[in-house]
Design an enzyme around this catalytic site. Sequence first.
Site, short mmCIF file in Angstrom:
data_model
loop_
_atom_site.label_atom_id
_atom_site.label_comp_id
_atom_site.label_asym_id
_atom_site.label_seq_id
_atom_site.Cartn_x
_atom_site.Cartn_y
_atom_site.Cartn_z
N SER A 126 -56.24 15.15 -1.93
CA SER A 126 -55.18 14.67 -1.05
C SER A 126 -55.57 13.34 -0.41
O SER A 126 -55.84 12.37 -1.11
CB SER A 126 -54.83 15.74 -0.02
OG SER A 126 -53.63 15.47 0.64
N ASP A 161 -45.74 20.07 -6.34
CA ASP A 161 -46.28 19.29 -5.23
C ASP A 161 -45.41 18.04 -5.07
O ASP A 161 -45.20 17.32 -6.05
CB ASP A 161 -47.72 18.91 -5.55
CG ASP A 161 -48.37 18.01 -4.51
OD1 ASP A 161 -47.75 17.71 -3.47
OD2 ASP A 161 -49.53 17.59 -4.76
N HIS A 177 -49.43 21.78 -3.46
CA HIS A 177 -50.40 20.92 -2.78
C HIS A 177 -51.27 21.82 -1.89
O HIS A 177 -50.78 22.71 -1.21
CB HIS A 177 -49.67 19.89 -1.92
CG HIS A 177 -50.55 18.78 -1.44
ND1 HIS A 177 -50.70 17.61 -2.14
CD2 HIS A 177 -51.34 18.67 -0.34
CE1 HIS A 177 -51.52 16.82 -1.49
NE2 HIS A 177 -51.93 17.44 -0.40
#
Length: 332
Positions: free
Chosen positions: A176, A266, A296
């Site tokens: 991320s 995601d 995610h």
Amino acid sequence: MTEASGTPSEYVAKVVARSADLRRLDPKARRLVKLLWAARGGITHELPVAQQRANLRALFANLPQDNGSARDESCAEVDVPLPGRTLRARWYGEHATGSAPILLYLHGGGWTLGDLWLADSQCRELAAACSARVLNLAYRLAPENRFPAAYDDVADTVDWLRERNDPRRIVLVGDSSGANLAAAVAQARPDAIAAQVLVYPQVVTTARGDLLDLRYDDFFVSAEGLASFERLYLGGADPADPRFAPLLGPGLGGLPPALLVLAECDPLRPHGAAYHRALCAAGTPAQARTMPGMIHGFFGLSSVLAPSAEAVHAIADFLAPLRTGPNLLEKR
């Protein structure tokens, strides 16, 4: 992170309204999303940052923590001395040989949340699966330390590692926002690392709506939450700065080989896909692996979501040549 769901009736209405999107998820991922919604947005960006941090830690503390044999992986707290500051970090895999790969791991959390504990599970698993040493870095967080503080921390830590190790065995790994930092620093330090592993990265401002898949909005992360983290981190800095937006970097060619691990469901998946295409177009060796039905945040949740362990093994396979010769990865 997830948005507040309000009353129980609003939660039910949300589940019904999003039923078609929810059906695309892996059953266990779908259950996790529903649990997050039922918690009424304990990590919603509408809360103060301190409360978001506390709630995120409480959420992870309540998840199963069994990582199989990796749970016994040794670790040691260390200080990383950098110019004008000292950062906390944690070494894993002290049993690894002197020629083992060295992974610098950068946790997610929107440059704002998280700490060493957030990446503890995946660092243990990577150390075991890759027969590697892993350095889990507590880079400085926003809003107390805004852009480019986190970027500078990672770049300086790469320099610190390079002074003490063969750069042909150093690998940048992040998920991320941590993958955002890894991608940006890989462009700035291409000769200091052997490879880069980017797990569902953000590679440009989320104001680029064409790179968000809103079918999966609020499946652990939401577009509004991502934009909020971005504002907290940038604090008015130029979002086109390649230290924040590696997709806009001037030199995407000649970079160390990259593996991108993406989650199918995601909203940021198009970011990773776009970066993979850009690297390939520029001539940088790059592979992409999309985990079906995943959301995610799945990476590091092997005790809940089995594809997390699959992703760890995909990373180990990608880095396997480093265990036999530092130059082999370049030939893949």
